[in-house]
Motif scaffolding. Structure first.
Motif, PDB file in Angstrom:
ATOM      1  N   LEU A  49     -34.113 -25.625 -30.421  1.00 23.02           N
ATOM      2  CA  LEU A  49     -33.166 -26.659 -30.843  1.00 23.02           C
ATOM      3  C   LEU A  49     -33.208 -26.868 -32.354  1.00 23.02           C
ATOM      4  O   LEU A  49     -32.169 -27.060 -32.997  1.00 23.02           O
ATOM      5  N   ILE A  50     -34.399 -26.823 -32.935  1.00 26.78           N
ATOM      6  CA  ILE A  50     -34.521 -26.978 -34.387  1.00 26.78           C
ATOM      7  C   ILE A  50     -33.851 -25.815 -35.098  1.00 26.78           C
ATOM      8  O   ILE A  50     -33.121 -26.007 -36.088  1.00 26.78           O
ATOM      9  N   LEU A  51     -34.064 -24.590 -34.613  1.00 24.03           N
ATOM     10  CA  LEU A  51     -33.417 -23.425 -35.229  1.00 24.03           C
ATOM     11  C   LEU A  51     -31.897 -23.491 -35.093  1.00 24.03           C
ATOM     12  O   LEU A  51     -31.171 -23.111 -36.004  1.00 24.03           O
ATOM     13  N   LYS A  52     -31.416 -23.964 -33.960  1.00 25.93           N
ATOM     14  CA  LYS A  52     -29.969 -24.097 -33.762  1.00 25.93           C
ATOM     15  C   LYS A  52     -29.382 -25.113 -34.735  1.00 25.93           C
ATOM     16  O   LYS A  52     -28.336 -24.877 -35.340  1.00 25.93           O
ATOM     17  N   ALA A  53     -30.055 -26.243 -34.901  1.00 26.26           N
ATOM     18  CA  ALA A  53     -29.583 -27.256 -35.844  1.00 26.26           C
ATOM     19  C   ALA A  53     -29.629 -26.733 -37.277  1.00 26.26           C
ATOM     20  O   ALA A  53     -28.706 -26.970 -38.062  1.00 26.26           O
ATOM     21  N   TYR A  54     -30.674 -26.007 -37.628  1.00 25.00           N
ATOM     22  CA  TYR A  54     -30.786 -25.433 -38.967  1.00 25.00           C
ATOM     23  C   TYR A  54     -29.674 -24.410 -39.204  1.00 25.00           C
ATOM     24  O   TYR A  54     -29.074 -24.367 -40.276  1.00 25.00           O
ATOM     25  N   ASN A  55     -29.384 -23.596 -38.192  1.00 27.12           N
ATOM     26  CA  ASN A  55     -28.320 -22.601 -38.323  1.00 27.12           C
ATOM     27  C   ASN A  55     -26.966 -23.277 -38.528  1.00 27.12           C
ATOM     28  O   ASN A  55     -26.170 -22.847 -39.361  1.00 27.12           O
ATOM     29  N   ARG A  56     -26.707 -24.334 -37.778  1.00 25.89           N
ATOM     30  CA  ARG A  56     -25.449 -25.076 -37.967  1.00 25.89           C
ATOM     31  C   ARG A  56     -25.378 -25.669 -39.374  1.00 25.89           C
ATOM     32  O   ARG A  56     -24.331 -25.634 -40.018  1.00 25.89           O
ATOM     33  N   HIS A  57     -26.474 -26.221 -39.824  1.00 22.06           N
ATOM     34  CA  HIS A  57     -26.515 -26.834 -41.158  1.00 22.06           C
ATOM     35  C   HIS A  57     -26.233 -25.800 -42.236  1.00 22.06           C
ATOM     36  O   HIS A  57     -25.434 -26.029 -43.140  1.00 22.06           O
ATOM     37  N   LEU A  64     -18.854 -24.649 -47.067  1.00 26.38           N
ATOM     38  CA  LEU A  64     -18.407 -25.652 -48.032  1.00 26.38           C
ATOM     39  C   LEU A  64     -18.573 -25.205 -49.484  1.00 26.38           C
ATOM     40  O   LEU A  64     -17.850 -25.676 -50.352  1.00 26.38           O
ATOM     41  N   GLU A  65     -19.504 -24.328 -49.745  1.00 22.63           N
ATOM     42  CA  GLU A  65     -19.710 -23.920 -51.130  1.00 22.63           C
ATOM     43  C   GLU A  65     -18.626 -22.930 -51.554  1.00 22.63           C
ATOM     44  O   GLU A  65     -18.092 -22.189 -50.731  1.00 22.63           O
ATOM     45  N   PRO A  66     -18.264 -22.935 -52.845  1.00 21.28           N
ATOM     46  CA  PRO A  66     -17.194 -22.040 -53.313  1.00 21.28           C
ATOM     47  C   PRO A  66     -17.623 -20.580 -53.214  1.00 21.28           C
ATOM     48  O   PRO A  66     -18.803 -20.256 -53.239  1.00 21.28           O
TER      49      PRO A  66
END
Length: 102
Positions: A49-57, A64-66
């Motif tokens: 779950l932590i890896l999934k959240a990190y991947n989404r982040h 979002l970055e140019p």
């Protein structure tokens, strides 16, 4: 004879206690193994779950970055500035390949 009877009964009693303790030991070791298995599953699920959240982040952050300026090509100057720039195409044939006719 009177003294022999308490010895026999105490021996039988100690064997019964030993079997009971052995049974308790087996039951408690089974419970310990079950607790360890459940703990490993919980830890594994938490890591996923932590890896999934990190991947989404990180995916959101990348979107979002140019875009980097390395990939962009400046538009050509002149009257055809709206056309797609054409790059020269280079093809090479590996040296080890030879055509043989039979």
């Amino acid at each position: 004879m009177t003294t022999a009877v308490p010895l026999i009964s105490s021996t039988v009693l100690s064997v019964n206690v030993t079997k009971s303790q052995e049974q308790n030991l087996y039951q408690s070791s089974g419970a310990i193994v079950a607790a360890i298995v459940v703990g490993v599953i919980v830890i594994f699920t938490a890591v996923l779950l932590i890896l999934k959240a990190y991947n989404r982040h990180m995916r959101g952050k990348r979107e979002l970055e140019p875009k980097s300026s390395k990939a962009s090509v400046p538009p050509p100057l002149g009257q055809n500035s709206s056309s797609i720039p054409q790059h020269p195409m280079v093809t090479s044939v590996p040296v080890g390949i030879h055509l043989q006719s039979r």
